[in-house]
Design a protein around this motif. Structure first.
Motif, PDB file in Angstrom:
ATOM      1  N   UNK A   1       0.848  -1.193   0.000  1.00  0.00           N
ATOM      2  CA  UNK A   1       0.000   0.000   0.000  1.00  0.00           C
ATOM      3  C   UNK A   1       0.885   1.245   0.000  1.00  0.00           C
ATOM      4  N   UNK A   2       0.612   2.200  -0.876  1.00  0.00           N
ATOM      5  CA  UNK A   2       1.440   3.390  -0.991  1.00  0.00           C
ATOM      6  C   UNK A   2       1.117   4.394   0.106  1.00  0.00           C
ATOM      7  N   UNK A   3       1.982   5.428   0.226  1.00  0.00           N
ATOM      8  CA  UNK A   3       1.763   6.468   1.228  1.00  0.00           C
ATOM      9  C   UNK A   3       0.448   7.187   0.966  1.00  0.00           C
ATOM     10  N   UNK A   4       0.126   7.422  -0.323  1.00  0.00           N
ATOM     11  CA  UNK A   4      -1.117   8.111  -0.664  1.00  0.00           C
ATOM     12  C   UNK A   4      -2.339   7.312  -0.244  1.00  0.00           C
ATOM     13  N   UNK A   5      -2.262   5.983  -0.365  1.00  0.00           N
ATOM     14  CA  UNK A   5      -3.397   5.140   0.004  1.00  0.00           C
ATOM     15  C   UNK A   5      -3.579   5.116   1.514  1.00  0.00           C
ATOM     16  N   UNK A   6      -2.451   5.269   2.284  1.00  0.00           N
ATOM     17  CA  UNK A   6      -2.554   5.258   3.738  1.00  0.00           C
ATOM     18  C   UNK A   6      -3.044   6.590   4.274  1.00  0.00           C
ATOM     19  N   UNK A   7      -2.778   7.682   3.531  1.00  0.00           N
ATOM     20  CA  UNK A   7      -3.144   9.015   4.001  1.00  0.00           C
ATOM     21  C   UNK A   7      -4.660   9.168   4.063  1.00  0.00           C
ATOM     22  N   UNK A   8      -5.106   9.887   5.076  1.00  0.00           N
ATOM     23  CA  UNK A   8      -6.536  10.148   5.234  1.00  0.00           C
ATOM     24  C   UNK A   8      -6.924  11.355   4.378  1.00  0.00           C
ATOM     25  N   UNK A   9      -7.988  11.213   3.623  1.00  0.00           N
ATOM     26  CA  UNK A   9      -8.504  12.300   2.788  1.00  0.00           C
ATOM     27  C   UNK A   9      -9.452  13.137   3.647  1.00  0.00           C
ATOM     28  N   UNK A  10      -8.910  14.204   4.252  1.00  0.00           N
ATOM     29  CA  UNK A  10      -9.709  15.011   5.180  1.00  0.00           C
ATOM     30  C   UNK A  10     -10.821  15.780   4.455  1.00  0.00           C
ATOM     31  N   UNK A  11     -10.613  16.108   3.184  1.00  0.00           N
ATOM     32  CA  UNK A  11     -11.689  16.753   2.421  1.00  0.00           C
ATOM     33  C   UNK A  11     -12.892  15.832   2.302  1.00  0.00           C
TER      34      UNK A  11
ATOM     35  N   UNK B   1     -15.598  -2.648  16.095  1.00  0.00           N
ATOM     36  CA  UNK B   1     -14.214  -2.166  16.096  1.00  0.00           C
ATOM     37  C   UNK B   1     -13.256  -3.117  15.380  1.00  0.00           C
ATOM     38  N   UNK B   2     -13.295  -4.440  15.635  1.00  0.00           N
ATOM     39  CA  UNK B   2     -12.344  -5.329  14.929  1.00  0.00           C
ATOM     40  C   UNK B   2     -12.433  -5.248  13.413  1.00  0.00           C
ATOM     41  N   UNK B   3     -13.649  -4.990  12.903  1.00  0.00           N
ATOM     42  CA  UNK B   3     -13.818  -4.933  11.458  1.00  0.00           C
ATOM     43  C   UNK B   3     -13.174  -3.679  10.854  1.00  0.00           C
ATOM     44  N   UNK B   4     -12.969  -2.650  11.702  1.00  0.00           N
ATOM     45  CA  UNK B   4     -12.319  -1.447  11.208  1.00  0.00           C
ATOM     46  C   UNK B   4     -10.882  -1.734  10.767  1.00  0.00           C
ATOM     47  N   UNK B   5     -10.209  -2.620  11.477  1.00  0.00           N
ATOM     48  CA  UNK B   5      -8.832  -2.949  11.119  1.00  0.00           C
ATOM     49  C   UNK B   5      -8.784  -3.707   9.791  1.00  0.00           C
ATOM     50  N   UNK B   6      -9.809  -4.558   9.571  1.00  0.00           N
ATOM     51  CA  UNK B   6      -9.907  -5.245   8.274  1.00  0.00           C
ATOM     52  C   UNK B   6     -10.205  -4.236   7.171  1.00  0.00           C
ATOM     53  N   UNK B   7     -11.172  -3.333   7.440  1.00  0.00           N
ATOM     54  CA  UNK B   7     -11.526  -2.315   6.455  1.00  0.00           C
ATOM     55  C   UNK B   7     -10.369  -1.386   6.145  1.00  0.00           C
ATOM     56  N   UNK B   8      -9.551  -1.108   7.154  1.00  0.00           N
ATOM     57  CA  UNK B   8      -8.393  -0.244   6.950  1.00  0.00           C
ATOM     58  C   UNK B   8      -7.412  -0.871   5.968  1.00  0.00           C
ATOM     59  N   UNK B   9      -7.193  -2.171   6.077  1.00  0.00           N
ATOM     60  CA  UNK B   9      -6.264  -2.865   5.192  1.00  0.00           C
ATOM     61  C   UNK B   9      -6.818  -3.003   3.774  1.00  0.00           C
ATOM     62  N   UNK B  10      -8.144  -3.264   3.697  1.00  0.00           N
ATOM     63  CA  UNK B  10      -8.740  -3.524   2.381  1.00  0.00           C
ATOM     64  C   UNK B  10      -9.117  -2.229   1.657  1.00  0.00           C
ATOM     65  N   UNK B  11      -9.741  -1.293   2.383  1.00  0.00           N
ATOM     66  CA  UNK B  11     -10.332  -0.111   1.750  1.00  0.00           C
ATOM     67  C   UNK B  11      -9.675   1.204   2.140  1.00  0.00           C
ATOM     68  N   UNK B  12      -8.709   1.174   3.051  1.00  0.00           N
ATOM     69  CA  UNK B  12      -7.955   2.382   3.357  1.00  0.00           C
ATOM     70  C   UNK B  12      -8.375   3.089   4.632  1.00  0.00           C
ATOM     71  N   UNK B  13      -7.541   4.056   5.041  1.00  0.00           N
ATOM     72  CA  UNK B  13      -7.741   4.775   6.296  1.00  0.00           C
ATOM     73  C   UNK B  13      -8.958   5.698   6.275  1.00  0.00           C
ATOM     74  N   UNK B  14      -9.215   6.309   5.113  1.00  0.00           N
ATOM     75  CA  UNK B  14     -10.360   7.227   5.031  1.00  0.00           C
ATOM     76  C   UNK B  14     -11.662   6.481   5.288  1.00  0.00           C
ATOM     77  N   UNK B  15     -11.813   5.326   4.648  1.00  0.00           N
ATOM     78  CA  UNK B  15     -13.008   4.517   4.875  1.00  0.00           C
ATOM     79  C   UNK B  15     -13.111   4.088   6.335  1.00  0.00           C
ATOM     80  N   UNK B  16     -11.997   3.662   6.917  1.00  0.00           N
ATOM     81  CA  UNK B  16     -12.009   3.194   8.305  1.00  0.00           C
ATOM     82  C   UNK B  16     -12.417   4.321   9.255  1.00  0.00           C
TER      83      UNK B  16
END
Length: 295
Positions: free
Chosen positions: A1-11, A71-86
């Motif tokens: 996962x790239x840095x851009x994918x890990x970054x949270x899209x605050x907009x 809460x546990x599903x957030x960690x799965x969602x973070x890996x699959x769909x990214x930090x913004x989704x989580x």
């Protein structure tokens, strides 16, 4: 996962439209749960259904359960769909936990059929709005997505299997009648969720094969103002005349459910023997999808 994918899209997080959609979704979910389902021991599927079941057995506050179990599903969602989704989903879980703990709503009815239909529709509408805001109100869909990648089943099959176990538990604890009505609630929720998350005007791919393809192209493009794509194909290969074949144009256009019947009727008037088939699609963008109003 790239840095851009890990970054949270605050907009995306602070987008006013997404905030309003999320709040609207939480309001509908709270009304469904407090006004219909929980007072009458009705279950929905997923984590919300598990939370209702555990709440009735242990009397742990529902708001706490729905937050902790998601809460546990957030960690799965973070890996699959990214930090913004989580993060968006965490906000949704917190809002549901808050509203279920501090908002008081009297039970609207005790009629089982009304609870199953209206409770299911309201919670489905609420979840649909949450999905359109970029989050989820139930972590079971994230788990289903992960399981799909591991065992090859599609998401709906995984969710159905998980919820079957939940409704069996409901039948054992609440009785078979309530469990059966809970299944009706679940399917009401699913249909409502589909309409809200995908829109009433779900896009459909219409394919047409006709000897009058030129007239049909003109009809679709000029009268209905739709874009068309032509696939070059061959007709023929019939059982009695297998060696006969003809070049043909396969016309493809994207329409909505509301437009489909009218377009098919017009095509049938041009060519009663035209062969048509449709494919439902999840999303479409670009090209000519809607006729813009002229001011």
């Amino acid at each position: 996962m790239s840095i851009n994918e890990r970054a949270i899209d605050w907009k995306e997080i602070f987008n006013l439209k997404n905030i309003l959609l999320n709040l609207t979704g939480v309001i509908f979910i709270t009304l469904a749960l407090k006004g219909f389902m929980i007072p009458n021991k009705f279950l929905d599927g997923g984590v919300i259904g598990i939370s209702i079941l555990v709440h009735e057995i242990t009397h742990i506050p529902f708001g706490v359960l729905v937050l902790v179990l998601n809460i546990p599903f957030l960690f799965i969602g973070k890996k699959i769909l990214g930090n913004t989704f989580a993060l968006q989903s965490l906000i949704t879980f917190l809002l549901i936990a808050f509203s279920m703990t501090f908002v008081h709503i009297e039970a609207v009815t005790s009629d089982r059929l009304l609870i199953a239909l209206f409770g299911g529709c309201l919670i489905g509408i609420g979840m649909g709005f949450c999905i359109r805001s970029g989050s989820t109100a139930d972590g079971i869909e994230i788990l289903a997505l992960l399981t799909t990648r591991k065992i090859g089943l599609n998401v709906s099959e995984v969710i159905f299997g998980m919820n079957s176990l939940l409704f069996l538990a409901a039948a054992w604890y609440f009785g078979i009648g309530t469990a059966l009505y809970s299944i009706v609630t679940y399917f009401s929720a699913i249909k409502s969720l589909d309409y809200i998350s995908q829109g009433i005007e779900q896009y459909i791919s219409l394919h047409i094969i006709s000897a009058k393809s030129d007239e049909i192209k003109e009809l679709i493009a000029t009268k209905f103002r739709k874009g068309i794509t032509i696939i070059k194909g061959e007709r023929g290969y019939l059982p009695d005349n297998f060696d006969e074949k003809f070049d043909c144009d396969i016309i493809v256009t994207i329409v909505t459910r509301l437009e489909l019947l009218r377009i098919k009727e017009e095509i049938t008037q041009l060519d009663a023997h035209a062969f048509m088939f449709i494919q439902y699609i999840k999303d479409a963008s670009g090209g000519i999808l809607r006729l813009k109003k002229k001011h």
